[in-house]
Write a protein that holds these residues in place. Sequence first.
Motif, PDB file in Angstrom:
ATOM      1  N   PHE A 196      -8.927  23.366   5.618  1.00  0.00           N
ATOM      2  CA  PHE A 196      -9.813  23.948   6.627  1.00  0.00           C
ATOM      3  C   PHE A 196      -9.006  24.670   7.702  1.00  0.00           C
ATOM      4  O   PHE A 196      -7.848  24.356   7.969  1.00  0.00           O
ATOM      5  CB  PHE A 196     -10.666  22.863   7.280  1.00  0.00           C
ATOM      6  CG  PHE A 196     -11.648  22.226   6.332  1.00  0.00           C
ATOM      7  CD1 PHE A 196     -12.884  22.809   6.100  1.00  0.00           C
ATOM      8  CD2 PHE A 196     -11.318  21.063   5.658  1.00  0.00           C
ATOM      9  CE1 PHE A 196     -13.774  22.238   5.216  1.00  0.00           C
ATOM     10  CE2 PHE A 196     -12.209  20.481   4.769  1.00  0.00           C
ATOM     11  CZ  PHE A 196     -13.443  21.069   4.547  1.00  0.00           C
ATOM     12  N   THR A 197      -9.663  25.642   8.335  1.00  0.00           N
ATOM     13  CA  THR A 197      -9.014  26.412   9.384  1.00  0.00           C
ATOM     14  C   THR A 197      -9.092  25.714  10.731  1.00  0.00           C
ATOM     15  O   THR A 197      -8.116  25.683  11.475  1.00  0.00           O
ATOM     16  CB  THR A 197      -9.661  27.793   9.500  1.00  0.00           C
ATOM     17  OG1 THR A 197     -11.086  27.649   9.628  1.00  0.00           O
ATOM     18  CG2 THR A 197      -9.372  28.632   8.272  1.00  0.00           C
ATOM     19  N   VAL A 198     -10.249  25.199  11.088  1.00  0.00           N
ATOM     20  CA  VAL A 198     -10.447  24.550  12.385  1.00  0.00           C
ATOM     21  C   VAL A 198     -11.200  23.246  12.160  1.00  0.00           C
ATOM     22  O   VAL A 198     -12.191  23.212  11.439  1.00  0.00           O
ATOM     23  CB  VAL A 198     -11.256  25.443  13.361  1.00  0.00           C
ATOM     24  CG1 VAL A 198     -11.447  24.726  14.695  1.00  0.00           C
ATOM     25  CG2 VAL A 198     -10.563  26.784  13.572  1.00  0.00           C
ATOM     26  N   GLY A 199     -10.745  22.191  12.767  1.00  0.00           N
ATOM     27  CA  GLY A 199     -11.438  20.913  12.668  1.00  0.00           C
ATOM     28  C   GLY A 199     -10.511  19.730  12.483  1.00  0.00           C
ATOM     29  O   GLY A 199     -10.441  18.843  13.349  1.00  0.00           O
ATOM     30  N   PRO A 200      -9.777  19.659  11.363  1.00  0.00           N
ATOM     31  CA  PRO A 200      -8.976  18.464  11.102  1.00  0.00           C
ATOM     32  C   PRO A 200      -7.928  18.146  12.156  1.00  0.00           C
ATOM     33  O   PRO A 200      -7.541  16.980  12.305  1.00  0.00           O
ATOM     34  CB  PRO A 200      -8.336  18.778   9.749  1.00  0.00           C
ATOM     35  CG  PRO A 200      -9.321  19.666   9.073  1.00  0.00           C
ATOM     36  CD  PRO A 200      -9.857  20.532  10.181  1.00  0.00           C
ATOM     37  N   THR A 201      -7.429  19.143  12.886  1.00  0.00           N
ATOM     38  CA  THR A 201      -6.415  18.855  13.903  1.00  0.00           C
ATOM     39  C   THR A 201      -7.007  18.217  15.153  1.00  0.00           C
ATOM     40  O   THR A 201      -6.278  17.641  15.951  1.00  0.00           O
ATOM     41  CB  THR A 201      -5.669  20.134  14.317  1.00  0.00           C
ATOM     42  OG1 THR A 201      -6.585  21.038  14.950  1.00  0.00           O
ATOM     43  CG2 THR A 201      -5.024  20.802  13.115  1.00  0.00           C
ATOM     44  N   THR A 202      -8.327  18.327  15.347  1.00  0.00           N
ATOM     45  CA  THR A 202      -8.949  17.753  16.536  1.00  0.00           C
ATOM     46  C   THR A 202      -9.189  16.260  16.335  1.00  0.00           C
ATOM     47  O   THR A 202      -9.411  15.807  15.206  1.00  0.00           O
ATOM     48  CB  THR A 202     -10.294  18.439  16.850  1.00  0.00           C
ATOM     49  OG1 THR A 202     -11.269  18.043  15.875  1.00  0.00           O
ATOM     50  CG2 THR A 202     -10.160  19.951  16.859  1.00  0.00           C
ATOM     51  N   PRO A 203      -9.197  15.476  17.413  1.00  0.00           N
ATOM     52  CA  PRO A 203      -9.454  14.040  17.264  1.00  0.00           C
ATOM     53  C   PRO A 203     -10.857  13.749  16.753  1.00  0.00           C
ATOM     54  O   PRO A 203     -11.113  12.676  16.201  1.00  0.00           O
ATOM     55  CB  PRO A 203      -9.246  13.488  18.682  1.00  0.00           C
ATOM     56  CG  PRO A 203      -9.348  14.665  19.591  1.00  0.00           C
ATOM     57  CD  PRO A 203      -8.877  15.843  18.805  1.00  0.00           C
ATOM     58  N   ASP A 204     -11.775  14.702  16.890  1.00  0.00           N
ATOM     59  CA  ASP A 204     -13.162  14.496  16.489  1.00  0.00           C
ATOM     60  C   ASP A 204     -13.317  14.393  14.975  1.00  0.00           C
ATOM     61  O   ASP A 204     -14.251  13.758  14.485  1.00  0.00           O
ATOM     62  CB  ASP A 204     -14.025  15.654  16.996  1.00  0.00           C
ATOM     63  CG  ASP A 204     -13.841  15.894  18.480  1.00  0.00           C
ATOM     64  OD1 ASP A 204     -14.742  15.542  19.245  1.00  0.00           O
ATOM     65  OD2 ASP A 204     -12.778  16.414  18.869  1.00  0.00           O
ATOM     66  N   PHE A 205     -12.439  15.043  14.224  1.00  0.00           N
ATOM     67  CA  PHE A 205     -12.584  15.110  12.771  1.00  0.00           C
ATOM     68  C   PHE A 205     -12.482  13.724  12.141  1.00  0.00           C
ATOM     69  O   PHE A 205     -13.386  13.285  11.414  1.00  0.00           O
ATOM     70  CB  PHE A 205     -11.531  16.052  12.201  1.00  0.00           C
ATOM     71  CG  PHE A 205     -11.719  16.396  10.749  1.00  0.00           C
ATOM     72  CD1 PHE A 205     -12.595  17.386  10.378  1.00  0.00           C
ATOM     73  CD2 PHE A 205     -10.995  15.740   9.768  1.00  0.00           C
ATOM     74  CE1 PHE A 205     -12.766  17.728   9.035  1.00  0.00           C
ATOM     75  CE2 PHE A 205     -11.150  16.071   8.431  1.00  0.00           C
ATOM     76  CZ  PHE A 205     -12.042  17.056   8.056  1.00  0.00           C
ATOM     77  N   VAL A 206     -11.416  13.021  12.431  1.00  0.00           N
ATOM     78  CA  VAL A 206     -11.242  11.679  11.868  1.00  0.00           C
ATOM     79  C   VAL A 206     -12.279  10.724  12.440  1.00  0.00           C
ATOM     80  O   VAL A 206     -12.810   9.867  11.727  1.00  0.00           O
ATOM     81  CB  VAL A 206      -9.814  11.171  12.137  1.00  0.00           C
ATOM     82  CG1 VAL A 206      -9.684   9.700  11.742  1.00  0.00           C
ATOM     83  CG2 VAL A 206      -8.801  12.006  11.368  1.00  0.00           C
ATOM     84  N   LYS A 207     -12.592  10.880  13.710  1.00  0.00           N
ATOM     85  CA  LYS A 207     -13.593  10.011  14.336  1.00  0.00           C
ATOM     86  C   LYS A 207     -14.936  10.141  13.643  1.00  0.00           C
ATOM     87  O   LYS A 207     -15.649   9.140  13.437  1.00  0.00           O
ATOM     88  CB  LYS A 207     -13.729  10.363  15.825  1.00  0.00           C
ATOM     89  CG  LYS A 207     -14.680   9.465  16.593  1.00  0.00           C
ATOM     90  CD  LYS A 207     -14.695   9.840  18.062  1.00  0.00           C
ATOM     91  CE  LYS A 207     -15.662   8.950  18.846  1.00  0.00           C
ATOM     92  NZ  LYS A 207     -15.698   9.314  20.290  1.00  0.00           N
ATOM     93  N   ALA A 208     -15.315  11.357  13.266  1.00  0.00           N
ATOM     94  CA  ALA A 208     -16.613  11.589  12.637  1.00  0.00           C
ATOM     95  C   ALA A 208     -16.643  11.180  11.170  1.00  0.00           C
ATOM     96  O   ALA A 208     -17.662  10.706  10.670  1.00  0.00           O
ATOM     97  CB  ALA A 208     -16.999  13.060  12.772  1.00  0.00           C
ATOM     98  N   LEU A 209     -15.517  11.347  10.470  1.00  0.00           N
ATOM     99  CA  LEU A 209     -15.505  11.140   9.020  1.00  0.00           C
ATOM    100  C   LEU A 209     -14.923   9.806   8.585  1.00  0.00           C
ATOM    101  O   LEU A 209     -15.209   9.339   7.482  1.00  0.00           O
ATOM    102  CB  LEU A 209     -14.732  12.274   8.342  1.00  0.00           C
ATOM    103  CG  LEU A 209     -15.334  13.671   8.441  1.00  0.00           C
ATOM    104  CD1 LEU A 209     -14.411  14.675   7.765  1.00  0.00           C
ATOM    105  CD2 LEU A 209     -16.718  13.730   7.815  1.00  0.00           C
ATOM    106  N   GLY A 210     -14.080   9.214   9.419  1.00  0.00           N
ATOM    107  CA  GLY A 210     -13.442   7.969   9.020  1.00  0.00           C
ATOM    108  C   GLY A 210     -12.573   8.173   7.793  1.00  0.00           C
ATOM    109  O   GLY A 210     -11.864   9.181   7.669  1.00  0.00           O
ATOM    110  N   PRO A 211     -12.611   7.244   6.824  1.00  0.00           N
ATOM    111  CA  PRO A 211     -11.763   7.351   5.640  1.00  0.00           C
ATOM    112  C   PRO A 211     -11.976   8.631   4.837  1.00  0.00           C
ATOM    113  O   PRO A 211     -11.070   9.072   4.118  1.00  0.00           O
ATOM    114  CB  PRO A 211     -12.167   6.121   4.815  1.00  0.00           C
ATOM    115  CG  PRO A 211     -12.681   5.145   5.822  1.00  0.00           C
ATOM    116  CD  PRO A 211     -13.372   5.983   6.861  1.00  0.00           C
ATOM    117  N   ALA A 212     -13.149   9.248   4.942  1.00  0.00           N
ATOM    118  CA  ALA A 212     -13.412  10.484   4.200  1.00  0.00           C
ATOM    119  C   ALA A 212     -12.500  11.624   4.628  1.00  0.00           C
ATOM    120  O   ALA A 212     -12.344  12.612   3.913  1.00  0.00           O
ATOM    121  CB  ALA A 212     -14.871  10.896   4.362  1.00  0.00           C
ATOM    122  N   ALA A 213     -11.890  11.487   5.810  1.00  0.00           N
ATOM    123  CA  ALA A 213     -10.981  12.531   6.294  1.00  0.00           C
ATOM    124  C   ALA A 213      -9.610  12.464   5.641  1.00  0.00           C
ATOM    125  O   ALA A 213      -8.841  13.444   5.696  1.00  0.00           O
ATOM    126  CB  ALA A 213     -10.824  12.425   7.808  1.00  0.00           C
TER     127      ALA A 213
END
Length: 409
Positions: free
Chosen positions: A262-279
Amino acid sequence: MSLGTRLLPTAVAVLAAATIGSGPASPAWAADVLKIGAPLAATGADAREGALAKQGYDLWAETVNAHGGIKVGGKTYPVHIIYYDDQSKPQTSAELTDKLISQDHVSFLLGPYGSPATFADAAIAERYKIPMVDAEGAARKIFAQGYKYVFGIISPADDYAAAMLKAAETLSPKPETVAVLSADDLFSLEVANGARDWATHHGLKVVYFQKYPVGTTDLSAALTSIKALHPDILIGSGHLQESLLIMKQAQTLDLESKFYGFTVGPTTPDFVKALGPAAEGVFASAQWTPDVKYRGPLFGSAQDYAQAFARRYGFVPDYHAASSSAGGLVLQLAIEKAGSVDPQKVRAALASLDATTFLGPVKFNRAGLNTAKPMVTVQIQDGRPVTVWPPEIATAKAIYPTPGWKERK
């Protein structure tokens, strides 16, 4: 009225000082304060990225003010940033840029979040001949208008895809097929086209290429089509909310790919917080990580900057914050080089600037685009993004193929 239905008034503009809201009279009301305007998303689709960008701008201003301000000859100028909420709307951003210049009488501009807003604001900066340092807009189209007053410090949009695909090319077994799913906005389409071009020129087969309207809340039909094609690589070109949507629906549909990028998203703290292990295992391109080896004035090294940001905000910064802090620093360096706060002299200093900051090298071509700074690739491992490419700065080996949904934990 809510913040989403009104413009943030000047009273909400944040004066970035060493200590906000305490101490002696604020430099906002002192003589020789340098007023800088920044229309920035506080509401709307880009609010999260806008908040990260604002933290970066604020940290720069707080730091430079803690050092006494920007030094120009025998004087120093405290920095006062005036913010307005552009509501993630390019037209609103342009109107606020006009207001910042014509009513608030700012001397300089720090760019908004995102290429569409930056593209709109650049035209206003050009009309008034006010320099704008663009720290968050990467589309090449911004720099193809013949403008002389916009200077972009980050790598261009097509580099986002190239960084991930260059990383993928080093993996074993080597990926052979790519699917590209893109939001229909200026930045995302440039990234998507760059992904298709890079893949085609380097022997990867593009088996799917599609765009979707900005604001889409259901991509299940597109993802179902992609699932049937079994691509080795799935590139999602968009922003945080869109990367989350793709991952959530891919999991629901049991879409398996060896490489999710992905271009934008995974580097932010919100990505892992929202997806958990799916990230876990997700790749992303990044303008910067704390692992890059650059060092420069004010903040020191990339690690020094990351530590300063973490002390201030309580988490490790991603590249959105770092780019904004570097944007403020680049403006500062140009003012100091010019030895003046005259916008025309500072514009000339920006055009000839050749410097290195904690973000990386800065040297603009005639169009105002920084041609010197490379990008990096990260992967979510153990709940946090780690640098996996290029190898000279990698802190971890890429996990590939990405584990299946049931294997992530």
